[in-house]
Motif scaffolding. Structure first.
Motif, mmCIF file in Angstrom:
data_model
loop_
_atom_site.group_PDB
_atom_site.id
_atom_site.type_symbol
_atom_site.label_atom_id
_atom_site.label_comp_id
_atom_site.label_asym_id
_atom_site.label_seq_id
_atom_site.Cartn_x
_atom_site.Cartn_y
_atom_site.Cartn_z
ATOM 1 N N ARG A 1 0.853 -1.204 -0.101
ATOM 2 C CA ARG A 1 -0.049 -0.165 -0.100
ATOM 3 C C ARG A 1 0.739 1.211 -0.083
ATOM 4 O O ARG A 1 0.472 2.393 0.551
ATOM 5 N N ASN B 1 -8.882 -11.147 -2.582
ATOM 6 C CA ASN B 1 -7.659 -9.866 -2.466
ATOM 7 C C ASN B 1 -8.335 -8.774 -3.374
ATOM 8 O O ASN B 1 -8.001 -8.404 -4.399
ATOM 9 N N GLU B 2 -9.203 -8.082 -2.755
ATOM 10 C CA GLU B 2 -10.054 -6.947 -3.431
ATOM 11 C C GLU B 2 -8.918 -5.823 -3.742
ATOM 12 O O GLU B 2 -9.184 -5.216 -4.639
ATOM 13 N N ALA B 3 -7.841 -5.572 -2.847
ATOM 14 C CA ALA B 3 -6.894 -4.516 -3.075
ATOM 15 C C ALA B 3 -6.290 -4.687 -4.350
ATOM 16 O O ALA B 3 -6.024 -3.969 -5.162
#
Length: 309
Positions: free
Chosen positions: A250, A281-283
């Motif tokens: 991130r 794993n949406e990110a």
């Protein structure tokens, strides 16, 4: 109507080097196979992956002395068990005839025997592609449990693919053999795996290693914090691994590595690129979508356990 075959109709034997070219031709007959573009040299290299016993567990499936399928079992030692992954295919001209079911019956007997001889339970993982008819049905029909699901995403519209975003002090370089331990450390930190420096060196010395398709991301002190690698077969590229140390996630490192790799693949003539991502794993899925990747199909992992009776 195609007649169904049973296990008794088929012969199973260990692979020998004379089979390799026929196996590769069978794989490459299927344009949608994940290994399409495979070479005999790469196949032989993969059989010798360190500590995974693949060569001694690769079998040919024959019908009247004609090869109609093959499978390789990959044994990965864990602390409490052994994970076994299967790489297999049935000849396109012989699919939906019961050969896959017969192969699995043979595999299950083979693994039950291995579990009886060993000291750890065996966790078998069947990786089924929804793009190949019958693969997911095998997992369901054999009462295997769904372990997890990967979304296969494809990029063929390059308009959003390459973004000039790079964290301050961050740079790219090609890995060297002496980076093998760092490569394994990043991979294991990101995915909780047990990759070793020995297996990384085996990969770096392989026929598909290319300095342009393997990148490490390092911080301002030169410490490796992320990695990415790709293959480009017949202008159809795949990115099997994109990993960033958890403390660096991130922070734009993954986006920078992906963009740099896509830039190189585009320059090398790639027409499309595929990668896989955990469905939960949406990110990561959001990142790939922003870079132009679209969902194509899924790879469902089914599992079952073999242990001493």
């Amino acid at each position: 109507m195609k007649l169904k075959l049973s296990r008794d109709d088929l012969a199973f034997r260990l692979h020998n080097r004379a089979d390799t070219k026929l196996i590769v031709a069978m794989i490459n007959k299927d344009q949608h196979h994940m290994l399409h573009g495979y070479t005999a040299e790469k196949f032989e290299q993969d059989l010798d992956e360190p500590s995974e016993r693949i060569r001694e567990n690769t079998f040919i499936v024959e019908l009247a002395n004609k090869m109609v399928g093959y499978f390789s079992l990959c044994f990965v030692e864990r602390e409490t068990h052994i994970s076994v992954y299967c790489y297999a295919t049935v000849d396109m001209d012989w699919r939906r005839r019961g050969i896959g079911s017969a192969m699995f019956a043979y595999i299950f007997d083979h693994l039950q025997h291995a579990a009886q001889q060993g000291n750890k339970p065996i966790h078998f993982i069947h990786r089924a592609l929804t793009s190949i008819p019958g693969e997911t049905a095998l997992g369901v029909n054999l009462d295997m449990e769904v372990q997890n699901c990967l979304q296969i995403m494809c990029l063929d519209d390059w308009s959003r693919a390459i973004q000039d975003i790079q964290p301050n002090g961050f740079r790219f370089r090609s890995p060297q053999l002496e980076d093998a331990s760092s490569w394994a450390e990043i991979y294991n930190d990101a995915f909780g795996g047990n990759k070793t420096a020995v297996s990384v060196i085996h990969e770096f010395q392989g026929v598909e290693f290319s300095p342009e398709l393997y990148l490490m991301g390092v911080d301002e002190k030169g410490t490796p914090v992320g990695l990415i690698c790709a293959t480009n077969r017949g202008n159809h590229a795949r990115i099997p691994t994109l990993a960033v140390k958890r403390e660096w996630q991130r922070h734009g490192v993954g986006r920078a590595l992906l963009s740099e790799m896509l830039r190189g693949l585009r320059a090398a003539g790639a027409l499309d690129v595929r990668l896989s991502v955990e469905s939960r794993n949406e990110a990561a899925q959001a990142l790939y979508t922003q870079c132009g990747f679209e969902p194509e199909y899924q790879r469902i992992h089914y599992s079952t356990i073999f242990s001493k009776i």
